[in-house]
Design an enzyme around this catalytic site. Structure first.
Site, PDB file in Angstrom:
ATOM      1  N   ASN A   9       0.877  -1.177   0.000  1.00 35.29           N
ATOM      2  CA  ASN A   9       0.000   0.000   0.000  1.00 35.29           C
ATOM      3  C   ASN A   9       0.911   1.223   0.000  1.00 35.29           C
ATOM      4  O   ASN A   9       1.501   1.561   1.016  1.00 35.29           O
ATOM      5  CB  ASN A   9      -0.878  -0.037   1.265  1.00 35.29           C
ATOM      6  CG  ASN A   9      -1.668   1.239   1.449  1.00 35.29           C
ATOM      7  OD1 ASN A   9      -1.762   2.064   0.536  1.00 35.29           O
ATOM      8  ND2 ASN A   9      -2.256   1.401   2.630  1.00 35.29           N
ATOM      9  N   LYS A  11       0.136   4.254  -0.307  1.00 37.09           N
ATOM     10  CA  LYS A  11      -0.505   5.436   0.288  1.00 37.09           C
ATOM     11  C   LYS A  11      -0.292   6.662  -0.611  1.00 37.09           C
ATOM     12  O   LYS A  11      -0.260   6.531  -1.832  1.00 37.09           O
ATOM     13  CB  LYS A  11       0.026   5.669   1.709  1.00 37.09           C
ATOM     14  CG  LYS A  11      -0.024   4.401   2.548  1.00 37.09           C
ATOM     15  CD  LYS A  11       0.140   4.660   4.010  1.00 37.09           C
ATOM     16  CE  LYS A  11       0.178   3.345   4.750  1.00 37.09           C
ATOM     17  NZ  LYS A  11       0.099   3.477   6.179  1.00 37.09           N
ATOM     18  N   HIS A  97      -9.599   0.960   4.899  1.00 37.27           N
ATOM     19  CA  HIS A  97      -8.322   1.181   5.587  1.00 37.27           C
ATOM     20  C   HIS A  97      -8.537   2.148   6.746  1.00 37.27           C
ATOM     21  O   HIS A  97      -9.319   3.098   6.639  1.00 37.27           O
ATOM     22  CB  HIS A  97      -7.283   1.740   4.609  1.00 37.27           C
ATOM     23  CG  HIS A  97      -5.894   1.715   5.165  1.00 37.27           C
ATOM     24  ND1 HIS A  97      -5.437   2.668   6.054  1.00 37.27           N
ATOM     25  CD2 HIS A  97      -4.868   0.842   5.003  1.00 37.27           C
ATOM     26  CE1 HIS A  97      -4.195   2.382   6.396  1.00 37.27           C
ATOM     27  NE2 HIS A  97      -3.821   1.276   5.769  1.00 37.27           N
ATOM     28  N   GLU A  99      -6.859   4.531   7.837  1.00 36.64           N
ATOM     29  CA  GLU A  99      -6.588   5.949   7.550  1.00 36.64           C
ATOM     30  C   GLU A  99      -7.811   6.594   6.880  1.00 36.64           C
ATOM     31  O   GLU A  99      -8.093   7.766   7.101  1.00 36.64           O
ATOM     32  CB  GLU A  99      -5.321   6.092   6.686  1.00 36.64           C
ATOM     33  CG  GLU A  99      -4.077   5.842   7.526  1.00 36.64           C
ATOM     34  CD  GLU A  99      -2.865   5.359   6.743  1.00 36.64           C
ATOM     35  OE1 GLU A  99      -2.857   5.422   5.504  1.00 36.64           O
ATOM     36  OE2 GLU A  99      -1.917   4.894   7.409  1.00 36.64           O
ATOM     37  N   GLU A 169      -5.536  -5.291  10.471  1.00 28.90           N
ATOM     38  CA  GLU A 169      -4.536  -4.248  10.676  1.00 28.90           C
ATOM     39  C   GLU A 169      -4.828  -3.526  11.991  1.00 28.90           C
ATOM     40  O   GLU A 169      -5.642  -2.578  12.009  1.00 28.90           O
ATOM     41  CB  GLU A 169      -4.588  -3.235   9.535  1.00 28.90           C
ATOM     42  CG  GLU A 169      -4.235  -3.815   8.189  1.00 28.90           C
ATOM     43  CD  GLU A 169      -3.584  -2.777   7.278  1.00 28.90           C
ATOM     44  OE1 GLU A 169      -2.531  -3.099   6.721  1.00 28.90           O
ATOM     45  OE2 GLU A 169      -4.096  -1.654   7.173  1.00 28.90           O
ATOM     46  N   GLY A 175       2.271   2.014  10.828  1.00 31.28           N
ATOM     47  CA  GLY A 175       3.216   3.124  10.699  1.00 31.28           C
ATOM     48  C   GLY A 175       3.884   3.510  12.006  1.00 31.28           C
ATOM     49  O   GLY A 175       4.534   4.546  12.099  1.00 31.28           O
ATOM     50  N   SER A 215       3.327  -2.420  10.328  1.00 27.05           N
ATOM     51  CA  SER A 215       4.773  -2.435  10.534  1.00 27.05           C
ATOM     52  C   SER A 215       5.417  -3.773  10.169  1.00 27.05           C
ATOM     53  O   SER A 215       6.318  -4.241  10.866  1.00 27.05           O
ATOM     54  CB  SER A 215       5.110  -2.023  11.971  1.00 27.05           C
ATOM     55  OG  SER A 215       4.674  -0.689  12.215  1.00 27.05           O
TER      56      SER A 215
HETATM   57  C1  PEP Z   1      -0.885  -0.008   6.073  1.00 25.89           C
HETATM   58  O1  PEP Z   1      -1.063   1.194   6.002  1.00 25.89           O
HETATM   59  O2  PEP Z   1      -1.685  -0.771   5.516  1.00 25.89           O
HETATM   60  C2  PEP Z   1       0.273  -0.483   6.823  1.00 25.89           C
HETATM   61  C3  PEP Z   1       0.256  -1.719   7.225  1.00 25.89           C
HETATM   62  O3  PEP Z   1       1.288   0.420   7.048  1.00 25.89           O
HETATM   63  P1  PEP Z   1       2.735   0.102   7.721  1.00 25.89           P
HETATM   64  O4  PEP Z   1       3.243  -1.151   7.093  1.00 25.89           O
HETATM   65  O5  PEP Z   1       3.552   1.314   7.384  1.00 25.89           O
HETATM   66  O6  PEP Z   1       2.487  -0.051   9.187  1.00 25.89           O
END
Ligand code: PEP
Length: 253
Positions: A9, A11, A97, A99, A169, A175, A215
């Site tokens: 992703n 973003k 998601h 976000e 998630e 992040g 992460s």
């Molecule tokens: C995500 O935004 O789907 C995600 C898992 O981000 P990160 O790997 O940066 O934690």
């Protein structure tokens, strides 16, 4: 056997030129990789160029998108429709998601409508679910995730659900550099599979891929994906570096 899926992703990173550079580099690093499906989800402005690059190089990387509105077309200024994504040969679309839920304010109803719209265009939603740190600490993680699944998939049949990908998630791990332990990820993914079995039957539940995201890095990918109900990863930050993302995709090596 479920084919593991490692999806990046990107973003709101990479303009269309940078995106092409990244996908070319990644494609080279993934040469010869078998038994893992790899997808990238660039921003909308880069989809067309990335799609062309993948086609020209006959890449096995699959194209995904980060969203799309709930209608095929119409007076929705600033939105992109699933039909437009389909025309670019997008296969996966991230829906729900955290976000989008937390920053843009998308509610469960809109998430459900978007997931349906993706399905109706013949693409595959990657439906994201997950709890906040507060909800986890209060012992409410499973009820939060159950609620998200119930509302997003209320109108789905078992046949439709068999094409779905779910990404667990935990919001506190996105992040932040804090990863759920493999045991935490397994516990929730197994809970999700149990819910799918109750709602759609065991056969459907056994075929749905349930990813972990939050992460994921080259040094923790293998232990997370070794868990029996972790069928891959949704990767944010680490998907922006070709070498890191390729190392995650090569988690078995
Ligand atoms: C995500 O935004 O789907 C995600 C898992 O981000 P990160 O790997 O940066 O934690």
């Amino acid at each position: 056997m479920r084919l593991p899926l490692v999806a990046g992703n990107w973003k709101m990173h990479k303009d269309h030129r940078e995106a092409v550079d990244l996908v070319r580099e990644l494609d080279g690093l993934l040469a010869g990789l078998e038994g893992v499906e790899v997808a990238v989800c660039p921003p909308f402005t880069a989809l067309s160029d990335v799609a062309r690059t993948l086609k020209e190089s006959r890449s096995r990387i699959v194209l995904g998108a980060q969203g799309g509105y709930r209608a095929p077309e119409g007076a929705y200024t600033g939105e992109i429709s699933p039909r437009m994504l389909k025309a670019l040969e997008v296969h996966y679309v991230i829906v729900g998601h955290s976000e989008r839920r937390e920053i843009i304010g998308e509610g469960d109803q809109l998430v459900a409508a978007k997931a349906r719209a993706v399905l109706e265009e013949g693409m595959v939603p990657i439906l994201c679910v997950g709890e906040t740190l507060e909800e986890r600490e209060e012992g409410k993680a499973e009820s939060k995730v159950r609620g998200q699944l119930e509302s997003a998939l209320a109108a789905w049949s078992s046949d439709e659900a068999s094409a779905l990908v779910i990404a667990y998630e935990p919001i506190w791990a996105i992040g932040t550099g804090k990863t759920a332990t493999p045991e935490d990820a397994q516990e929730m993914n197994s809970f999700i599979r149990g819910w799918l079995a109750e709602r759609f039957g065991q056969d459907t539940a056994s075929g749905v891929r349930i990813l972990y995201g939050g992460s994921v890095k080259p040094d923790n990918a293998a232990e997370l994906m070794a868990m029996p109900d972790v069928d891959g990863a949704l990767v944010g930050g680490a998907s922006l570096k070709a070498a890191d993302f390729a190392a995650i995709a090569r988690f078995r090596e």
